[in-house]
Design a protein around this motif. Sequence first.
Motif, mmCIF file in Angstrom:
data_model
loop_
_atom_site.group_PDB
_atom_site.id
_atom_site.type_symbol
_atom_site.label_atom_id
_atom_site.label_comp_id
_atom_site.label_asym_id
_atom_site.label_seq_id
_atom_site.Cartn_x
_atom_site.Cartn_y
_atom_site.Cartn_z
ATOM 1 N N SER A 108 1.628 3.891 -21.745
ATOM 2 C CA SER A 108 1.603 5.175 -21.029
ATOM 3 C C SER A 108 1.492 4.941 -19.533
ATOM 4 O O SER A 108 0.926 3.942 -19.082
ATOM 5 N N MET A 109 2.034 5.877 -18.747
ATOM 6 C CA MET A 109 2.019 5.714 -17.297
ATOM 7 C C MET A 109 1.905 7.051 -16.585
ATOM 8 O O MET A 109 2.244 8.109 -17.124
ATOM 9 N N ILE A 110 1.418 6.982 -15.366
ATOM 10 C CA ILE A 110 1.325 8.128 -14.460
ATOM 11 C C ILE A 110 2.049 7.743 -13.174
ATOM 12 O O ILE A 110 1.864 6.637 -12.660
ATOM 13 N N ASP A 111 2.868 8.651 -12.650
ATOM 14 C CA ASP A 111 3.604 8.402 -11.406
ATOM 15 C C ASP A 111 3.127 9.399 -10.352
ATOM 16 O O ASP A 111 3.323 10.604 -10.497
ATOM 17 N N LEU A 112 2.482 8.892 -9.304
ATOM 18 C CA LEU A 112 1.980 9.738 -8.219
ATOM 19 C C LEU A 112 2.925 9.658 -7.023
ATOM 20 O O LEU A 112 3.512 8.618 -6.764
ATOM 21 N N PHE A 113 3.056 10.784 -6.294
ATOM 22 C CA PHE A 113 4.020 10.849 -5.199
ATOM 23 C C PHE A 113 5.371 10.393 -5.759
ATOM 24 O O PHE A 113 6.039 9.509 -5.227
ATOM 25 N N ALA A 114 5.752 11.014 -6.865
ATOM 26 C CA ALA A 114 6.822 10.501 -7.731
ATOM 27 C C ALA A 114 8.215 10.638 -7.143
ATOM 28 O O ALA A 114 9.144 9.979 -7.605
ATOM 29 N N GLY A 115 8.397 11.500 -6.130
ATOM 30 C CA GLY A 115 9.728 11.711 -5.590
ATOM 31 C C GLY A 115 10.674 12.186 -6.676
ATOM 32 O O GLY A 115 10.298 12.934 -7.576
ATOM 33 N N CYS A 116 11.904 11.714 -6.614
ATOM 34 C CA CYS A 116 12.894 12.131 -7.607
ATOM 35 C C CYS A 116 12.832 11.283 -8.869
ATOM 36 O O CYS A 116 13.547 11.539 -9.832
ATOM 37 N N GLY A 117 11.987 10.231 -8.865
ATOM 38 C CA GLY A 117 11.792 9.478 -10.095
ATOM 39 C C GLY A 117 12.405 8.088 -10.131
ATOM 40 O O GLY A 117 12.665 7.562 -11.212
ATOM 41 N N GLY A 118 12.630 7.459 -8.979
ATOM 42 C CA GLY A 118 13.184 6.103 -8.962
ATOM 43 C C GLY A 118 12.288 5.119 -9.701
ATOM 44 O O GLY A 118 12.751 4.320 -10.515
ATOM 45 N N MET A 119 10.987 5.195 -9.427
ATOM 46 C CA MET A 119 10.064 4.263 -10.081
ATOM 47 C C MET A 119 9.945 4.562 -11.569
ATOM 48 O O MET A 119 9.969 3.659 -12.402
ATOM 49 N N THR A 120 9.825 5.844 -11.903
ATOM 50 C CA THR A 120 9.743 6.212 -13.322
ATOM 51 C C THR A 120 10.996 5.775 -14.064
ATOM 52 O O THR A 120 10.924 5.284 -15.196
ATOM 53 N N SER A 121 12.165 5.919 -13.438
ATOM 54 C CA SER A 121 13.417 5.534 -14.077
ATOM 55 C C SER A 121 13.396 4.055 -14.461
ATOM 56 O O SER A 121 13.781 3.676 -15.571
ATOM 57 N N GLY A 122 12.907 3.213 -13.541
ATOM 58 C CA GLY A 122 12.827 1.783 -13.827
ATOM 59 C C GLY A 122 11.825 1.466 -14.915
ATOM 60 O O GLY A 122 12.092 0.664 -15.810
ATOM 61 N N ALA A 136 -6.830 17.545 -15.844
ATOM 62 C CA ALA A 136 -5.379 17.451 -16.046
ATOM 63 C C ALA A 136 -4.881 16.016 -15.956
ATOM 64 O O ALA A 136 -3.687 15.756 -16.145
ATOM 65 N N ILE A 137 -5.791 15.079 -15.658
ATOM 66 C CA ILE A 137 -5.395 13.668 -15.496
ATOM 67 C C ILE A 137 -5.698 12.920 -16.793
ATOM 68 O O ILE A 137 -6.865 12.740 -17.153
ATOM 69 N N PRO A 138 -4.674 12.473 -17.517
ATOM 70 C CA PRO A 138 -4.911 11.763 -18.777
ATOM 71 C C PRO A 138 -5.246 10.290 -18.546
ATOM 72 O O PRO A 138 -5.033 9.757 -17.446
ATOM 73 N N LYS A 139 -5.775 9.639 -19.538
ATOM 74 C CA LYS A 139 -5.905 8.186 -19.492
ATOM 75 C C LYS A 139 -4.496 7.593 -19.551
ATOM 76 O O LYS A 139 -3.593 8.172 -20.168
ATOM 77 N N ALA A 140 -4.295 6.444 -18.938
ATOM 78 C CA ALA A 140 -2.967 5.815 -18.948
ATOM 79 C C ALA A 140 -3.112 4.314 -18.773
ATOM 80 O O ALA A 140 -4.076 3.841 -18.173
ATOM 81 N N LYS A 178 -9.283 6.253 -10.723
ATOM 82 C CA LYS A 178 -10.630 6.243 -11.299
ATOM 83 C C LYS A 178 -10.680 7.040 -12.602
ATOM 84 O O LYS A 178 -11.285 6.620 -13.587
ATOM 85 N N LYS A 179 -10.017 8.209 -12.607
ATOM 86 C CA LYS A 179 -10.051 9.068 -13.795
ATOM 87 C C LYS A 179 -9.163 8.525 -14.918
ATOM 88 O O LYS A 179 -9.537 8.534 -16.092
ATOM 89 N N ALA A 180 -7.981 8.036 -14.569
ATOM 90 C CA ALA A 180 -7.036 7.552 -15.588
ATOM 91 C C ALA A 180 -7.448 6.188 -16.138
ATOM 92 O O ALA A 180 -7.035 5.813 -17.239
ATOM 93 N N ASN A 181 -8.229 5.446 -15.328
ATOM 94 C CA ASN A 181 -8.724 4.120 -15.724
ATOM 95 C C ASN A 181 -7.606 3.219 -16.266
ATOM 96 O O ASN A 181 -7.707 2.661 -17.361
ATOM 97 N N PRO A 182 -6.526 3.043 -15.508
ATOM 98 C CA PRO A 182 -5.425 2.207 -16.003
ATOM 99 C C PRO A 182 -5.810 0.739 -16.050
ATOM 100 O O PRO A 182 -6.706 0.288 -15.325
ATOM 101 N N LYS A 183 -5.123 -0.006 -16.910
ATOM 102 C CA LYS A 183 -5.306 -1.457 -16.906
ATOM 103 C C LYS A 183 -4.714 -2.042 -15.623
ATOM 104 O O LYS A 183 -5.218 -3.025 -15.084
#
Length: 361
Positions: free
Chosen positions: A3-17, A60-64, A100-105
């Motif tokens: 699972s992932m969270i994208d902040l300041f995501a723009g149009c999604g270049g990073m999410t796409s990759g 509204a911030i899930p773990k990821a 801090k809230k999502a506590n990602p690895k």
Amino acid sequence: MHSMIDLFAGCGGMTSGFASEGFDPQLAIEFDLHAAATYAANFGEDHTLYGDIATVKASAIPKADVVIGGPPCQGFSNLGSKDLNDPRNQLWREYLRVVKKANPKVFVIENVDRFMKSTEFQLLLAEADGGSLKNYQLSFGHLNAADFGVAQRRKRTIVIGSRIGKIELPHATHARNPEIAGLKKWVGTRSRIGRIPEKTTSTSLPESTVEVFGQVVPGTFKGLDIHLGRTPTPLSLERYDHIPPGGGRFDLPDHLLPRCWREKPTGTTDVMGRMRWTLPSHTIRTEFFKPEKGSYLHPQWDAAGKHRVNRPITHYEAARLQDFPEDFLWCGTKIQIAKQIGNAVPVGLARAIAQHLKQYL
């Protein structure tokens, strides 16, 4: 699937990759309406939050597993303040709040190449040294998108924070000089835009709108919808015709030089430049459709003058050089879409980082 969270995501270049490597986006936050609409069109409106990150409630911030994004920097002056409560650092506070809230690895920060000389970067190091990121080990450095098979030279700062053991930055897979052991040759522009029609059929986007986040925006457009031409003056066309692949304003005869260039004999070497088929492009910025802003002329040019494409690259070609898929969807006006393309993380660079992280997750 991670699972992932994208902040300041723009149009999604990073999410796409990352999505191409099997990562599952749980939340994306973007302040710009049209960029958020583009993101939602490609990855779903259900997890896309359009608005100010500061207004997003903790509930509204899930773990990821992973948080990615590049908080905008408030200039790059040597402000000296490493105070998290400094209002200039608000967006960094928000990024750290989500981590801090999502506590990602793992978290990944992408930013401009000079980011490591900024106050914001010093703030980040301070937070890892006993602050809110004390459980994370940081690795950082510059990565060039061309070194990972992207047909574009784009140097970015990448920071990887990990609480599952230190994760170094990925090693290059490509190089300009193929004799470097074990690496592939840089990918040229032909691989991305060589099959796109040389002629453009329109200077404007199709008449189409879509409703997203309760608002109506232009879209959705894809592929040749954004293969948009311009109407250069005869003088501009004459200038373009003089510039060979790899050339620029210094190839123009005196009578075609504007006064500002004639009086500036050095510097700004990539202005009015033409790309090469066999090499990656220079950095695709938000005004790639203006040749006077950089090396944005189409690479096709022959010395005999029989086959020359005298125009800047189109939105579609710029998107392909940023490694966006051919069927990627876009929302917004011509200017807004150009801004989204130029501000994006090259999809291929994001994919390489995602591929690298999977080994550790």
